[in-house]
Design a protein around this motif. Structure first.
Motif, PDB file in Angstrom:
ATOM      1  N   ASP A   1       0.888  -1.366  -0.168  1.00 30.36           N
ATOM      2  CA  ASP A   1       0.440   0.439  -0.041  1.00 30.36           C
ATOM      3  C   ASP A   1       0.552   1.477   0.150  1.00 30.36           C
ATOM      4  N   PRO A   2       0.703   2.174  -0.973  1.00 28.60           N
ATOM      5  CA  PRO A   2       1.228   3.512  -1.426  1.00 28.60           C
ATOM      6  C   PRO A   2       1.709   3.972  -0.097  1.00 28.60           C
ATOM      7  N   THR A   3       0.500   4.378   1.000  1.00 30.85           N
ATOM      8  CA  THR A   3       0.466   5.243   2.150  1.00 30.85           C
ATOM      9  C   THR A   3       1.536   4.774   3.035  1.00 30.85           C
ATOM     10  N   ARG A   4       1.088   2.907   3.313  1.00 32.15           N
ATOM     11  CA  ARG A   4       2.007   2.272   4.350  1.00 32.15           C
ATOM     12  C   ARG A   4       3.598   2.222   3.494  1.00 32.15           C
ATOM     13  N   PHE A   5       3.781   2.754   2.782  1.00 30.64           N
ATOM     14  CA  PHE A   5       4.815   2.548   2.233  1.00 30.64           C
ATOM     15  C   PHE A   5       6.443   3.657   2.711  1.00 30.64           C
ATOM     16  N   GLN A   6       5.104   4.829   2.375  1.00 34.74           N
ATOM     17  CA  GLN A   6       5.326   6.224   2.931  1.00 34.74           C
ATOM     18  C   GLN A   6       5.421   6.185   4.712  1.00 34.74           C
ATOM     19  N   ILE A   7       5.182   5.778   5.489  1.00 36.37           N
ATOM     20  CA  ILE A   7       5.268   5.853   5.998  1.00 36.37           C
ATOM     21  C   ILE A   7       6.537   4.570   7.047  1.00 36.37           C
ATOM     22  N   LEU A   8       6.354   3.810   6.364  1.00 34.04           N
ATOM     23  CA  LEU A   8       8.040   2.767   6.558  1.00 34.04           C
ATOM     24  C   LEU A   8       9.364   3.589   6.267  1.00 34.04           C
ATOM     25  N   LYS A   9       8.984   4.875   4.856  1.00 33.05           N
ATOM     26  CA  LYS A   9      10.125   5.970   4.364  1.00 33.05           C
ATOM     27  C   LYS A   9      10.157   6.575   5.272  1.00 33.05           C
ATOM     28  N   LEU A  10       9.215   7.543   6.373  1.00 30.21           N
ATOM     29  CA  LEU A  10       9.558   8.216   7.267  1.00 30.21           C
ATOM     30  C   LEU A  10      10.240   7.844   8.500  1.00 30.21           C
ATOM     31  N   LEU A  11       9.842   6.763   8.920  1.00 30.06           N
ATOM     32  CA  LEU A  11      10.834   6.124   9.963  1.00 30.06           C
ATOM     33  C   LEU A  11      11.586   5.278  10.014  1.00 30.06           C
ATOM     34  N   ARG A  12      12.348   6.121   8.350  1.00 29.36           N
ATOM     35  CA  ARG A  12      13.910   5.417   8.341  1.00 29.36           C
ATOM     36  C   ARG A  12      14.582   6.373   9.167  1.00 29.36           C
TER      37      ARG A  12
ATOM     38  N   ARG B   1      13.490   8.398  11.491  1.00 29.76           N
ATOM     39  CA  ARG B   1      13.859   8.414  12.670  1.00 29.76           C
ATOM     40  C   ARG B   1      12.508   8.309  13.346  1.00 29.76           C
ATOM     41  N   PRO B   2      12.434   7.607  14.981  1.00 33.98           N
ATOM     42  CA  PRO B   2      10.795   7.119  15.325  1.00 33.98           C
ATOM     43  C   PRO B   2       9.602   7.821  15.478  1.00 33.98           C
ATOM     44  N   MET B   3       8.736   8.164  14.876  1.00 34.36           N
ATOM     45  CA  MET B   3       7.770   9.402  14.670  1.00 34.36           C
ATOM     46  C   MET B   3       6.308   8.407  16.027  1.00 34.36           C
ATOM     47  N   SER B   4       5.508   9.669  16.228  1.00 34.56           N
ATOM     48  CA  SER B   4       4.108   8.974  16.563  1.00 34.56           C
ATOM     49  C   SER B   4       3.473   9.514  15.613  1.00 34.56           C
ATOM     50  N   VAL B   5       1.891   9.029  16.093  1.00 30.99           N
ATOM     51  CA  VAL B   5       0.451   8.983  14.706  1.00 30.99           C
ATOM     52  C   VAL B   5       0.738  10.772  14.663  1.00 30.99           C
ATOM     53  N   ASN B   6       0.547  11.429  15.085  1.00 22.64           N
ATOM     54  CA  ASN B   6      -0.009  12.413  14.924  1.00 22.64           C
ATOM     55  C   ASN B   6       1.454  13.408  14.187  1.00 22.64           C
ATOM     56  N   GLU B   7       2.502  13.350  14.126  1.00 27.02           N
ATOM     57  CA  GLU B   7       3.815  13.619  13.761  1.00 27.02           C
ATOM     58  C   GLU B   7       3.615  13.062  11.728  1.00 27.02           C
ATOM     59  N   LEU B   8       3.544  11.793  12.052  1.00 31.83           N
ATOM     60  CA  LEU B   8       3.202  10.867  10.844  1.00 31.83           C
ATOM     61  C   LEU B   8       1.703  11.669   9.843  1.00 31.83           C
ATOM     62  N   SER B   9       0.794  11.469  10.815  1.00 33.22           N
ATOM     63  CA  SER B   9       0.314  12.130  10.073  1.00 33.22           C
ATOM     64  C   SER B   9       0.439  13.877   9.934  1.00 33.22           C
TER      65      SER B   9
ATOM     66  N   LEU C   1       2.841  14.761   8.449  1.00 30.62           N
ATOM     67  CA  LEU C   1       4.226  14.830   7.403  1.00 30.62           C
ATOM     68  C   LEU C   1       3.414  14.547   6.652  1.00 30.62           C
ATOM     69  N   LEU C   2       2.063  12.507   6.384  1.00 32.53           N
ATOM     70  CA  LEU C   2       1.336  12.733   5.495  1.00 32.53           C
ATOM     71  C   LEU C   2       0.579  13.756   4.426  1.00 32.53           C
ATOM     72  N   GLY C   3       0.307  13.794   5.226  1.00 30.41           N
ATOM     73  CA  GLY C   3      -1.291  14.663   5.215  1.00 30.41           C
ATOM     74  C   GLY C   3      -2.544  14.241   5.432  1.00 30.41           C
ATOM     75  N   LYS C   4      -2.674  13.220   5.954  1.00 26.87           N
ATOM     76  CA  LYS C   4      -3.177  12.243   6.055  1.00 26.87           C
ATOM     77  C   LYS C   4      -4.042  12.707   7.398  1.00 26.87           C
ATOM     78  N   ASP C   5      -5.322  11.744   7.841  1.00 35.98           N
ATOM     79  CA  ASP C   5      -6.024  12.403   9.393  1.00 35.98           C
ATOM     80  C   ASP C   5      -5.408  11.593  10.120  1.00 35.98           C
ATOM     81  N   ARG C   6      -5.083  11.153  11.429  1.00 28.47           N
ATOM     82  CA  ARG C   6      -4.713  10.588  12.786  1.00 28.47           C
ATOM     83  C   ARG C   6      -5.527   9.428  12.608  1.00 28.47           C
ATOM     84  N   THR C   7      -6.707   9.195  12.243  1.00 24.18           N
ATOM     85  CA  THR C   7      -7.517   7.395  12.292  1.00 24.18           C
ATOM     86  C   THR C   7      -6.816   7.225  11.566  1.00 24.18           C
TER      87      THR C   7
END
Lengths: 185, 185
Positions: free
Chosen positions: A18-29, A31-39, A41-47
Protein backbone atom coordinates in the motif's frame (compact mmCIF):
# COMPACT_ATOMS: atom_id res chain seq x y z
CA UNK A 1 16.21 -2.51 15.69
CA UNK A 2 17.82 -5.15 13.55
CA UNK A 3 19.63 -4.24 10.35
CA UNK A 4 17.80 -6.47 7.92
CA UNK A 5 14.45 -8.23 7.76
CA UNK A 6 13.78 -10.50 4.81
CA UNK A 7 10.09 -10.56 3.93
CA UNK A 8 8.84 -13.62 2.09
CA UNK A 9 5.24 -13.94 3.33
CA UNK A 10 2.83 -12.77 0.59
CA UNK A 11 0.41 -11.42 3.22
CA UNK A 12 3.13 -9.17 4.66
CA UNK A 13 4.14 -8.03 1.19
CA UNK A 14 0.49 -7.21 0.48
CA UNK A 15 0.34 -5.01 3.60
CA UNK A 16 3.60 -3.33 2.58
CA UNK A 17 2.49 -2.70 -0.97
CA UNK A 18 0.00 0.00 0.00
CA UNK A 19 1.52 3.39 -1.01
CA UNK A 20 0.68 5.15 2.29
CA UNK A 21 2.20 2.34 4.34
CA UNK A 22 5.26 2.46 2.11
CA UNK A 23 5.55 6.20 2.83
CA UNK A 24 5.13 5.65 6.57
CA UNK A 25 8.00 3.16 6.54
CA UNK A 26 10.10 5.58 4.53
CA UNK A 27 9.51 8.38 7.07
CA UNK A 28 10.31 6.04 9.96
CA UNK A 29 13.70 5.41 8.36
CA UNK A 30 14.67 8.92 9.44
CA UNK A 31 13.64 8.40 13.07
CA UNK A 32 10.86 6.96 15.25
CA UNK A 33 7.68 9.06 15.18
CA UNK A 34 4.23 9.36 16.70
CA UNK A 35 0.97 9.00 14.76
CA UNK A 36 0.54 12.79 15.06
CA UNK A 37 3.89 13.53 13.47
CA UNK A 38 3.29 11.02 10.70
CA UNK A 39 -0.17 12.38 9.99
CA UNK A 40 1.24 15.96 9.74
CA UNK A 41 4.01 14.87 7.39
CA UNK A 42 1.70 12.77 5.22
CA UNK A 43 -1.19 15.23 5.24
CA UNK A 44 -3.54 12.41 6.25
CA UNK A 45 -5.85 12.25 9.23
CA UNK A 46 -4.79 10.56 12.46
CA UNK A 47 -7.35 7.75 12.25
CA UNK A 48 -6.12 6.69 8.81
CA UNK A 49 -2.47 6.79 9.87
CA UNK A 50 -3.29 4.93 13.08
CA UNK A 51 -5.02 2.18 11.11
CA UNK A 52 -2.02 1.83 8.79
CA UNK A 53 0.38 1.73 11.75
CA UNK A 54 -1.68 -1.04 13.32
CA UNK A 55 -1.61 -3.03 10.08
CA UNK A 56 2.17 -2.63 9.86
CA UNK A 57 2.53 -3.57 13.52
CA UNK A 58 0.45 -6.73 13.05
CA UNK A 59 2.91 -7.87 10.35
CA UNK A 60 5.93 -7.12 12.55
CA UNK A 61 7.14 -4.22 10.42
CA UNK A 62 6.78 -1.46 13.03
CA UNK A 63 6.75 -1.55 16.81
CA UNK A 64 5.90 0.78 19.66
CA UNK A 65 9.19 1.72 21.29
CA UNK A 66 8.26 4.56 23.63
CA UNK A 67 5.57 6.95 24.84
CA UNK A 68 5.94 10.73 25.07
CA UNK A 69 3.15 12.26 27.13
CA UNK A 70 0.11 10.39 25.83
CA UNK A 71 1.65 9.78 22.42
CA UNK A 72 3.02 6.42 21.39
CA UNK A 73 6.25 6.45 19.41
CA UNK A 74 6.64 3.92 16.61
CA UNK A 75 9.79 2.63 14.94
CA UNK A 76 10.60 0.25 12.12
CA UNK A 77 11.60 -3.22 13.28
CA UNK A 78 14.51 -3.23 10.81
CA UNK A 79 16.53 -0.59 9.05
CA UNK A 80 16.15 -2.48 5.79
CA UNK A 81 13.24 -4.60 4.61
CA UNK A 82 14.19 -6.89 1.77
CA UNK A 83 11.14 -8.04 -0.15
CA UNK A 84 11.64 -11.51 -1.57
CA UNK A 85 8.07 -12.69 -1.81
CA UNK A 86 7.02 -16.24 -2.40
CA UNK A 87 5.13 -16.29 -5.70
CA UNK A 88 1.47 -15.71 -4.97
CA UNK A 89 -1.37 -14.47 -7.12
CA UNK A 90 -2.39 -11.82 -4.57
CA UNK A 91 0.87 -9.91 -5.00
CA UNK A 92 1.88 -10.79 -8.55
CA UNK A 93 0.92 -7.37 -9.86
CA UNK A 94 2.96 -5.61 -7.16
CA UNK A 95 5.90 -7.96 -7.77
CA UNK A 96 5.85 -7.26 -11.51
CA UNK A 97 5.68 -3.53 -10.89
CA UNK A 98 8.67 -3.47 -8.56
CA UNK A 99 10.71 -5.65 -10.90
CA UNK A 100 9.88 -3.11 -13.61
CA UNK A 101 11.01 -0.20 -11.43
CA UNK A 102 14.22 -2.03 -10.53
CA UNK A 103 15.01 -2.86 -14.15
CA UNK A 104 14.51 0.78 -15.09
CA UNK A 105 16.81 1.95 -12.32
CA UNK A 106 19.55 -0.45 -13.33
CA UNK A 107 19.42 0.78 -16.92
CA UNK A 108 19.42 4.37 -15.68
CA UNK A 109 22.47 3.77 -13.47
CA UNK A 110 24.35 2.15 -16.36
CA UNK A 111 23.51 5.10 -18.59
CA UNK A 112 24.50 7.68 -16.00
CA UNK A 113 27.80 5.86 -15.59
CA UNK A 114 28.49 6.40 -19.26
CA UNK A 115 27.76 2.98 -20.74
CA UNK A 116 26.26 3.04 -24.22
CA UNK A 117 22.95 1.19 -24.39
CA UNK A 118 22.02 -0.13 -27.81
CA UNK A 119 18.29 -0.69 -27.28
CA UNK A 120 16.93 0.72 -24.03
CA UNK A 121 13.50 -0.88 -24.12
CA UNK A 122 14.90 -4.28 -25.05
CA UNK A 123 17.48 -4.02 -22.26
CA UNK A 124 14.84 -3.07 -19.67
CA UNK A 125 12.64 -5.99 -20.68
CA UNK A 126 15.55 -8.41 -20.60
CA UNK A 127 16.80 -7.20 -17.21
CA UNK A 128 13.30 -7.46 -15.79
CA UNK A 129 13.14 -11.04 -17.04
CA UNK A 130 16.53 -11.76 -15.46
CA UNK A 131 15.51 -10.21 -12.12
CA UNK A 132 12.36 -12.31 -12.17
CA UNK A 133 14.29 -15.49 -12.94
CA UNK A 134 16.85 -14.79 -10.21
CA UNK A 135 14.11 -14.01 -7.69
CA UNK A 136 12.07 -17.12 -8.40
CA UNK A 137 15.09 -19.42 -8.48
CA UNK A 138 16.60 -18.06 -5.24
CA UNK A 139 13.26 -18.13 -3.42
CA UNK A 140 13.70 -21.56 -1.75
CA UNK A 141 17.13 -20.65 -0.34
CA UNK A 142 16.00 -17.15 0.70
CA UNK A 143 13.00 -18.66 2.47
CA UNK A 144 15.20 -21.02 4.47
CA UNK A 145 17.50 -18.18 5.47
CA UNK A 146 14.52 -16.02 6.37
CA UNK A 147 12.88 -18.83 8.37
CA UNK A 148 16.13 -19.48 10.26
CA UNK A 149 15.71 -15.88 11.51
CA UNK A 150 19.45 -15.16 11.50
CA UNK A 151 20.36 -11.55 12.24
CA UNK A 152 22.19 -10.49 9.11
CA UNK A 153 24.10 -7.28 8.65
CA UNK A 154 23.56 -5.38 5.43
CA UNK A 155 27.00 -6.38 4.18
CA UNK A 156 26.25 -10.05 4.86
CA UNK A 157 22.99 -9.71 2.99
CA UNK A 158 24.84 -8.19 0.02
CA UNK A 159 27.19 -11.11 -0.16
CA UNK A 160 24.47 -13.64 0.31
CA UNK A 161 22.34 -12.23 -2.50
CA UNK A 162 25.41 -12.13 -4.71
CA UNK A 163 26.02 -15.79 -3.91
CA UNK A 164 22.47 -16.68 -4.87
CA UNK A 165 23.00 -15.11 -8.29
CA UNK A 166 26.35 -16.88 -8.56
CA UNK A 167 24.73 -20.27 -7.78
CA UNK A 168 22.62 -19.84 -10.92
CA UNK A 169 25.54 -18.91 -13.17
CA UNK A 170 25.19 -21.85 -15.53
CA UNK A 171 21.48 -21.26 -16.04
CA UNK A 172 21.99 -17.50 -16.48
CA UNK A 173 24.89 -17.63 -18.95
CA UNK A 174 22.72 -17.25 -22.05
CA UNK A 175 20.82 -14.35 -20.54
CA UNK A 176 24.11 -12.69 -19.63
CA UNK A 177 25.32 -12.94 -23.21
CA UNK A 178 22.13 -11.33 -24.48
CA UNK A 179 22.27 -8.51 -21.91
CA UNK A 180 25.94 -7.81 -22.60
CA UNK A 181 25.20 -7.63 -26.32
CA UNK A 182 22.99 -4.63 -25.60
CA UNK A 183 25.63 -2.69 -23.62
CA UNK A 184 28.96 -1.30 -24.84
CA UNK A 185 31.52 -1.86 -22.10
CA UNK B 1 24.42 12.10 4.51
CA UNK B 2 24.17 9.97 1.41
CA UNK B 3 23.13 6.33 1.62
CA UNK B 4 26.03 4.71 -0.14
CA UNK B 5 29.63 5.61 -0.94
CA UNK B 6 31.62 3.21 -3.09
CA UNK B 7 35.28 3.28 -2.20
CA UNK B 8 37.70 2.19 -4.91
CA UNK B 9 40.78 4.31 -4.16
CA UNK B 10 43.48 2.13 -2.54
CA UNK B 11 44.70 5.09 -0.46
CA UNK B 12 41.22 5.54 1.05
CA UNK B 13 40.94 1.80 1.69
CA UNK B 14 44.32 1.91 3.42
CA UNK B 15 43.08 4.68 5.74
CA UNK B 16 39.91 2.70 6.43
CA UNK B 17 41.75 -0.53 7.14
CA UNK B 18 43.14 0.69 10.46
CA UNK B 19 41.16 -1.06 13.27
CA UNK B 20 40.63 2.10 15.36
CA UNK B 21 39.35 4.03 12.35
CA UNK B 22 37.08 1.13 11.52
CA UNK B 23 35.69 1.29 15.07
CA UNK B 24 35.22 5.07 14.85
CA UNK B 25 33.16 4.65 11.68
CA UNK B 26 31.15 1.88 13.34
CA UNK B 27 30.34 4.14 16.33
CA UNK B 28 29.38 7.01 14.01
CA UNK B 29 26.82 4.73 12.41
CA UNK B 30 24.75 5.09 15.57
CA UNK B 31 24.86 8.90 15.54
CA UNK B 32 27.22 11.85 15.02
CA UNK B 33 29.68 12.30 17.91
CA UNK B 34 32.42 14.59 19.20
CA UNK B 35 36.07 13.56 19.64
CA UNK B 36 35.44 13.48 23.40
CA UNK B 37 32.56 11.04 23.13
CA UNK B 38 34.50 8.84 20.74
CA UNK B 39 37.57 8.83 22.95
CA UNK B 40 35.45 7.81 25.98
CA UNK B 41 33.76 5.01 24.08
CA UNK B 42 37.01 3.75 22.57
CA UNK B 43 39.09 4.17 25.71
CA UNK B 44 41.71 6.05 23.68
CA UNK B 45 43.09 9.51 24.32
CA UNK B 46 41.65 12.56 22.57
CA UNK B 47 44.78 13.32 20.56
CA UNK B 48 44.83 9.85 19.01
CA UNK B 49 41.12 9.96 18.18
CA UNK B 50 41.47 13.48 16.78
CA UNK B 51 44.30 12.35 14.50
CA UNK B 52 42.21 9.41 13.24
CA UNK B 53 39.21 11.68 12.66
CA UNK B 54 41.36 14.05 10.61
CA UNK B 55 42.68 11.14 8.51
CA UNK B 56 39.12 9.96 7.88
CA UNK B 57 38.03 13.52 7.08
CA UNK B 58 40.85 13.96 4.57
CA UNK B 59 39.58 10.89 2.67
CA UNK B 60 36.00 12.18 2.68
CA UNK B 61 34.73 9.47 5.04
CA UNK B 62 33.68 11.74 7.91
CA UNK B 63 32.72 15.39 8.03
CA UNK B 64 32.17 18.06 10.66
CA UNK B 65 28.43 18.70 10.75
CA UNK B 66 27.98 20.83 13.85
CA UNK B 67 29.58 22.36 16.93
CA UNK B 68 28.24 22.04 20.48
CA UNK B 69 29.93 24.52 22.81
CA UNK B 70 33.54 24.26 21.77
CA UNK B 71 33.17 20.67 20.59
CA UNK B 72 33.00 19.74 16.94
CA UNK B 73 30.52 17.05 16.00
CA UNK B 74 31.53 14.55 13.32
CA UNK B 75 29.36 12.33 11.13
CA UNK B 76 29.95 9.72 8.48
CA UNK B 77 29.57 11.00 4.93
CA UNK B 78 27.52 7.92 4.01
CA UNK B 79 25.45 5.41 5.90
CA UNK B 80 27.16 2.60 4.02
CA UNK B 81 30.70 2.43 2.71
CA UNK B 82 31.14 -0.26 0.10
CA UNK B 83 34.78 -1.20 -0.28
CA UNK B 84 35.56 -2.28 -3.83
CA UNK B 85 39.24 -1.46 -4.01
CA UNK B 86 41.25 -1.33 -7.17
CA UNK B 87 43.91 -4.03 -6.90
CA UNK B 88 46.99 -2.49 -5.31
CA UNK B 89 49.89 -4.01 -3.47
CA UNK B 90 49.50 -1.64 -0.51
CA UNK B 91 46.12 -3.11 0.42
CA UNK B 92 46.36 -6.65 -0.92
CA UNK B 93 46.77 -8.11 2.57
CA UNK B 94 43.70 -6.23 3.86
CA UNK B 95 41.71 -7.25 0.77
CA UNK B 96 42.60 -10.91 1.23
CA UNK B 97 41.67 -10.74 4.90
CA UNK B 98 38.24 -9.24 4.27
CA UNK B 99 37.52 -11.73 1.50
CA UNK B 100 38.41 -14.45 4.01
CA UNK B 101 36.04 -13.00 6.63
CA UNK B 102 33.25 -12.70 4.05
CA UNK B 103 33.72 -16.26 2.83
CA UNK B 104 33.56 -17.52 6.41
CA UNK B 105 30.36 -15.57 7.08
CA UNK B 106 28.67 -16.92 3.98
CA UNK B 107 29.48 -20.50 4.98
CA UNK B 108 28.24 -19.75 8.52
CA UNK B 109 24.95 -18.30 7.23
CA UNK B 110 24.38 -21.32 4.99
CA UNK B 111 25.05 -23.65 7.93
CA UNK B 112 22.79 -21.72 10.30
CA UNK B 113 20.05 -21.91 7.67
CA UNK B 114 20.27 -25.69 7.79
CA UNK B 115 22.20 -26.48 4.62
CA UNK B 116 24.53 -29.46 4.89
CA UNK B 117 28.10 -28.58 4.00
CA UNK B 118 30.23 -31.48 2.78
CA UNK B 119 33.68 -29.97 3.30
CA UNK B 120 33.74 -26.70 5.21
CA UNK B 121 37.33 -25.73 4.58
CA UNK B 122 37.13 -26.56 0.88
CA UNK B 123 33.91 -24.53 0.60
CA UNK B 124 35.41 -21.51 2.37
CA UNK B 125 38.47 -21.58 0.12
CA UNK B 126 36.33 -21.92 -3.00
CA UNK B 127 33.95 -19.12 -1.99
CA UNK B 128 36.89 -16.86 -1.20
CA UNK B 129 38.26 -17.57 -4.68
CA UNK B 130 34.85 -16.79 -6.20
CA UNK B 131 34.50 -13.53 -4.24
CA UNK B 132 37.97 -12.54 -5.41
CA UNK B 133 37.17 -13.36 -9.04
CA UNK B 134 33.87 -11.46 -8.90
CA UNK B 135 35.53 -8.45 -7.26
CA UNK B 136 38.38 -8.24 -9.74
CA UNK B 137 36.17 -8.77 -12.76
CA UNK B 138 33.56 -6.20 -11.68
CA UNK B 139 36.18 -3.63 -10.75
CA UNK B 140 36.17 -1.68 -14.07
CA UNK B 141 32.37 -1.30 -14.04
CA UNK B 142 32.29 -0.45 -10.31
CA UNK B 143 34.96 2.17 -10.85
CA UNK B 144 32.96 3.85 -13.60
CA UNK B 145 29.86 3.90 -11.44
CA UNK B 146 31.86 5.23 -8.50
CA UNK B 147 33.54 7.91 -10.66
CA UNK B 148 30.17 8.99 -12.06
CA UNK B 149 29.33 9.85 -8.43
CA UNK B 150 25.68 8.84 -8.74
CA UNK B 151 23.74 8.87 -5.48
CA UNK B 152 22.62 5.27 -5.11
CA UNK B 153 20.17 3.96 -2.58
CA UNK B 154 21.07 0.76 -0.80
CA UNK B 155 18.46 -1.15 -2.76
CA UNK B 156 19.87 0.14 -6.04
CA UNK B 157 23.33 -0.91 -4.93
CA UNK B 158 22.02 -4.41 -4.14
CA UNK B 159 20.61 -4.80 -7.60
CA UNK B 160 23.65 -3.35 -9.25
CA UNK B 161 26.03 -5.71 -7.48
CA UNK B 162 23.75 -8.61 -8.34
CA UNK B 163 23.86 -7.52 -11.97
CA UNK B 164 27.66 -7.47 -11.92
CA UNK B 165 27.70 -11.07 -10.75
CA UNK B 166 25.09 -11.93 -13.37
CA UNK B 167 27.22 -10.35 -16.14
CA UNK B 168 29.93 -12.91 -15.34
CA UNK B 169 27.60 -15.90 -15.37
CA UNK B 170 29.29 -17.72 -18.24
CA UNK B 171 32.74 -17.37 -16.68
CA UNK B 172 31.44 -18.38 -13.23
CA UNK B 173 29.45 -21.47 -14.29
CA UNK B 174 32.23 -23.96 -13.52
CA UNK B 175 32.87 -22.40 -10.14
CA UNK B 176 29.16 -22.55 -9.37
CA UNK B 177 29.06 -26.26 -10.13
CA UNK B 178 31.97 -26.89 -7.80
CA UNK B 179 30.44 -24.82 -4.99
CA UNK B 180 27.04 -26.47 -5.35
CA UNK B 181 28.70 -29.89 -5.19
CA UNK B 182 29.82 -29.03 -1.66
CA UNK B 183 26.35 -28.01 -0.42
CA UNK B 184 23.25 -30.19 -0.06
CA UNK B 185 20.26 -28.12 -1.12
Amino acid sequence: MREVLIITNPKTVKVLSDPTRFQILKLLRERPMSVNELSDLLGKDRTTVYRHIKALEAEGLVEEIDTEGNERIYARTARMFLIKAEPDESIEEFRQSYLQVEAERIVMILEKSGFQIKDREALKALIKEVLNTIELRSQPVIKRISDANIELTEIELFHLLNMLVFFQSCELCDHAKRVKDLISF
